[in-house]
Design a protein around this motif. Structure first.
Motif, PDB file in Angstrom:
ATOM      1  N   LYS A 363       0.819  -1.202   0.000  1.00 22.38           N
ATOM      2  CA  LYS A 363       0.000   0.000   0.000  1.00 22.38           C
ATOM      3  C   LYS A 363       0.861   1.265   0.000  1.00 22.38           C
ATOM      4  O   LYS A 363       1.854   1.354   0.700  1.00 22.38           O
ATOM      5  CB  LYS A 363      -0.893   0.024   1.247  1.00 22.38           C
ATOM      6  N   GLY A 364       0.455   2.244  -0.789  1.00 27.08           N
ATOM      7  CA  GLY A 364       0.971   3.583  -0.636  1.00 27.08           C
ATOM      8  C   GLY A 364       2.224   3.939  -1.402  1.00 27.08           C
ATOM      9  O   GLY A 364       2.875   3.106  -2.034  1.00 27.08           O
ATOM     10  N   ASP A 365       2.554   5.215  -1.296  1.00 31.17           N
ATOM     11  CA  ASP A 365       3.611   5.808  -2.094  1.00 31.17           C
ATOM     12  C   ASP A 365       4.998   5.333  -1.681  1.00 31.17           C
ATOM     13  O   ASP A 365       5.830   4.988  -2.517  1.00 31.17           O
ATOM     14  CB  ASP A 365       3.521   7.337  -1.974  1.00 31.17           C
ATOM     15  N   LEU A 366       5.285   5.313  -0.382  1.00 32.07           N
ATOM     16  CA  LEU A 366       6.620   4.912   0.071  1.00 32.07           C
ATOM     17  C   LEU A 366       6.916   3.465  -0.311  1.00 32.07           C
ATOM     18  O   LEU A 366       8.012   3.155  -0.803  1.00 32.07           O
ATOM     19  CB  LEU A 366       6.740   5.088   1.586  1.00 32.07           C
ATOM     20  N   ASN A 367       5.967   2.566  -0.075  1.00 35.63           N
ATOM     21  CA  ASN A 367       6.190   1.162  -0.432  1.00 35.63           C
ATOM     22  C   ASN A 367       6.415   1.003  -1.935  1.00 35.63           C
ATOM     23  O   ASN A 367       7.243   0.188  -2.364  1.00 35.63           O
ATOM     24  CB  ASN A 367       5.003   0.303   0.018  1.00 35.63           C
ATOM     25  N   TYR A 368       5.696   1.782  -2.731  1.00 33.24           N
ATOM     26  CA  TYR A 368       5.902   1.734  -4.187  1.00 33.24           C
ATOM     27  C   TYR A 368       7.310   2.207  -4.539  1.00 33.24           C
ATOM     28  O   TYR A 368       8.010   1.579  -5.341  1.00 33.24           O
ATOM     29  CB  TYR A 368       4.850   2.605  -4.875  1.00 33.24           C
ATOM     30  N   ARG A 369       7.740   3.315  -3.944  1.00 35.38           N
ATOM     31  CA  ARG A 369       9.079   3.833  -4.221  1.00 35.38           C
ATOM     32  C   ARG A 369      10.144   2.802  -3.850  1.00 35.38           C
ATOM     33  O   ARG A 369      11.153   2.658  -4.550  1.00 35.38           O
ATOM     34  CB  ARG A 369       9.307   5.127  -3.445  1.00 35.38           C
ATOM     35  N   LYS A 370       9.930   2.094  -2.742  1.00 38.19           N
ATOM     36  CA  LYS A 370      10.909   1.078  -2.339  1.00 38.19           C
ATOM     37  C   LYS A 370      10.855  -0.149  -3.253  1.00 38.19           C
ATOM     38  O   LYS A 370      11.879  -0.816  -3.440  1.00 38.19           O
ATOM     39  CB  LYS A 370      10.672   0.684  -0.880  1.00 38.19           C
ATOM     40  N   LEU A 371       9.711  -0.442  -3.816  1.00 32.76           N
ATOM     41  CA  LEU A 371       9.615  -1.570  -4.757  1.00 32.76           C
ATOM     42  C   LEU A 371      10.430  -1.307  -6.016  1.00 32.76           C
ATOM     43  O   LEU A 371      11.080  -2.211  -6.556  1.00 32.76           O
ATOM     44  CB  LEU A 371       8.162  -1.830  -5.134  1.00 32.76           C
ATOM     45  N   VAL A 372      10.388  -0.080  -6.517  1.00 35.16           N
ATOM     46  CA  VAL A 372      11.019   0.238  -7.805  1.00 35.16           C
ATOM     47  C   VAL A 372      12.323   1.020  -7.645  1.00 35.16           C
ATOM     48  O   VAL A 372      12.826   1.604  -8.597  1.00 35.16           O
ATOM     49  CB  VAL A 372      10.047   1.009  -8.730  1.00 35.16           C
ATOM     50  N   ARG A 373      12.857   1.040  -6.405  1.00 36.34           N
ATOM     51  CA  ARG A 373      14.154   1.665  -6.119  1.00 36.34           C
ATOM     52  C   ARG A 373      14.143   3.186  -6.193  1.00 36.34           C
ATOM     53  O   ARG A 373      15.187   3.817  -6.173  1.00 36.34           O
ATOM     54  CB  ARG A 373      15.259   1.153  -7.052  1.00 36.34           C
ATOM     55  N   ASP A 374      12.994   3.820  -6.308  1.00 36.12           N
ATOM     56  CA  ASP A 374      12.917   5.281  -6.365  1.00 36.12           C
ATOM     57  C   ASP A 374      13.866   5.848  -7.415  1.00 36.12           C
ATOM     58  O   ASP A 374      14.505   6.895  -7.212  1.00 36.12           O
ATOM     59  CB  ASP A 374      13.233   5.886  -4.994  1.00 36.12           C
TER      60      ASP A 374
END
Length: 447
Positions: A363-374
């Motif tokens: 869920k959410g923006d931070l978890n997405y950023r961590k999934l794709v390495r930001d």
């Protein structure tokens, strides 16, 4: 046909990049967040009659002022002091690997994690503030303020339950209900439920209902919901994990989504992954579940606690929690400075556990950023390529991932060229990746 995998991934976003959200955050947002911490500590020790707690609170407050000043003056990041948790060593090793970095010239994702971890050392090394959640007051007040949206969502869920919507009906209706409930979880950090199509079961069955659902998905700029539904319906009745984001109303929508997955038979058990320390202002910690359930039952805090639908949903959630259908899991990896692609090496036992799950919902923006390495990926890069080793392939199994994220940072992948052109015209100047009004639903089947 998917594009070729990038042999050299782009560098992660740095706060030195002019015009980036990272730079705006470092210059404007971080000092405000730390100032809110300073104010919160003062509010708390102002209500204390324990001299030692007050004095210790003043020392913590003074150090927070120093941190705020260092951010504003673009000072170097310094090694963290040990507070007894094993992640300090890895934080300092990462910090050293970046060389001489300052607050306005550092990897955005790492520096944000470092900031919250640095603050936590102040409390963890204290005597009277050791277990203090500096964001608890904000989290509760925000949830109580969302009582109208909570009541509306409870009424909708109970009406669908009473109508038998979650029993197996025809497959088309099941699919549309999955879309609707997934959208509730997707937009859960917004209390404005006008974002949703708000359909009754009869309306879902109608052509108008189907049209409303599809029109409501226009702001989902990369939408793998059909693929996620096809996968989940063929793997129903097993454990589903949810890596949570914010507490308050978003946690409530996540719990309603968990109920739906259980009530529809799509899941047999739900494991909720939470943070073990105060994190990114509003992230869920273990006690936030008890706080939320207590607030829902307390008429002095929550005006709608006596509503039939609110009571029904609260009792159902409490029963699932007590009976172990919904469980809470902590792991220190979630609050490290590592992105999730480093999980197999850094936290292999967590990685193995998530591999056992039918589906892991991030869920959410931070978890997405961590999934794709930001990283500064092209917006048209397929999601499965951006998540690197988490995707599986080449004989290895990957985590089955469903990422539900409203766009609040510049990194975003999985768009078609046509969609990218459309949203850049609709919301120019990077607004579509920053204003939270657009979203992605990204799926990887782990192969």
């Amino acid at each position: 046909m998917p594009s070729a995998i990038h042999s050299e991934p782009p560098r992660e976003v740095w706060t030195s990049e002019e015009g980036s959200m990272a730079r705006e955050t470092a210059i404007a947002r971080w000092p405000k967040i730390v100032q809110n911490m300073i104010d919160d500590v003062e509010d708390t020790f102002g209500q204390s009659d324990v001299p030692e707690q007050i004095e210790e609170g003043r020392r913590i407050q003074a150090t927070l002022r120093i941190i705020k000043g260092e951010i504003m003056q673009d000072k170097p990041l310094h090694p963290l002091s040990s507070d007894g948790r094993p992640d300090i060593q890895s934080y300092n090793a990462q910090l050293e690997s970046f060389g001489n970095i300052t607050w306005h010239n550092c990897p955005w994702l790492f520096a944000e994690c470092y900031l919250y971890r640095c603050v936590q050392t102040l409390f963890a090394r204290s005597q009277f503030w050791r277990n203090y959640d500096i964001f608890a007051r904000q989290k509760l007040s925000a949830f109580v303020a969302s009582h109208a949206a909570v009541e509306e969502l409870c009424e909708r869920y109970v009406s669908l339950t009473d109508a038998g919507a979650f029993a197996k009906t025809d497959e088309e209706a099941e699919r549309l209900i999955f879309y609707e409930m997934t959208e509730i979880a997707l937009w859960g950090n917004a209390t404005d439920l006008s974002l949703l199509s708000n359909l009754s079961l009869d309306q879902i069955h109608s052509l108008q209902g189907k049209k409303a659902i599809h029109e409501g998905q226009a702001r989902i700029v990369s939408n793998d919901m059909p693929e996620a539904w096809d996968y989940l319906k063929s793997h129903r009745g097993r454990r589903v994990d949810i890596v949570l984001d914010n507490s308050g109303f978003e946690l409530f929508t996540d719990l309603v989504y968990a109920l739906y997955l259980l009530d529809s038979g799509l899941a047999s058990a739900i494991k909720l992954h939470v943070k073990s320390i105060p994190w990114f202002v509003s992230d869920v910690m273990p006690h936030d579940m008890d706080v939320l359930l207590s607030a829902l039952a307390d008429t002095s805090l929550f005006p709608g606690a006596e509503h039939r639908s609110v009571r029904a949903v609260t009792e159902r959630l409490s029963d699932c929690y007590k009976n172990g259908l919904v469980t809470i899991a902590e792991h220190p990896f979630w609050t490290t400075g590592f992105d999730f692609q480093e999980m197999p090496a850094v936290a292999p036992e967590l990685h193995e556990n998530l591999l056992e799950s039918t589906l892991v919902i991030f869920k959410g923006d931070l978890n997405y950023r961590k999934l794709v390495r930001d990283a500064n990926w092209p917006h048209t890069l397929p999601f499965k390529e951006a998540i690197g080793p988490l995707r599986g392939g080449k004989g290895g199994e990957g985590i089955k991932i469903l990422a539900l994220r409203t766009n609040k940072a510049d990194v975003c992948v999985g768009l078609s060229r046509e969609t990218l052109e459309r949203v850049e015209n609709e919301a120019p100047g990077k607004a579509w990746v920053r204003n939270g009004k657009y979203a992605v639903v990204s799926f990887s089947d782990g192969v």
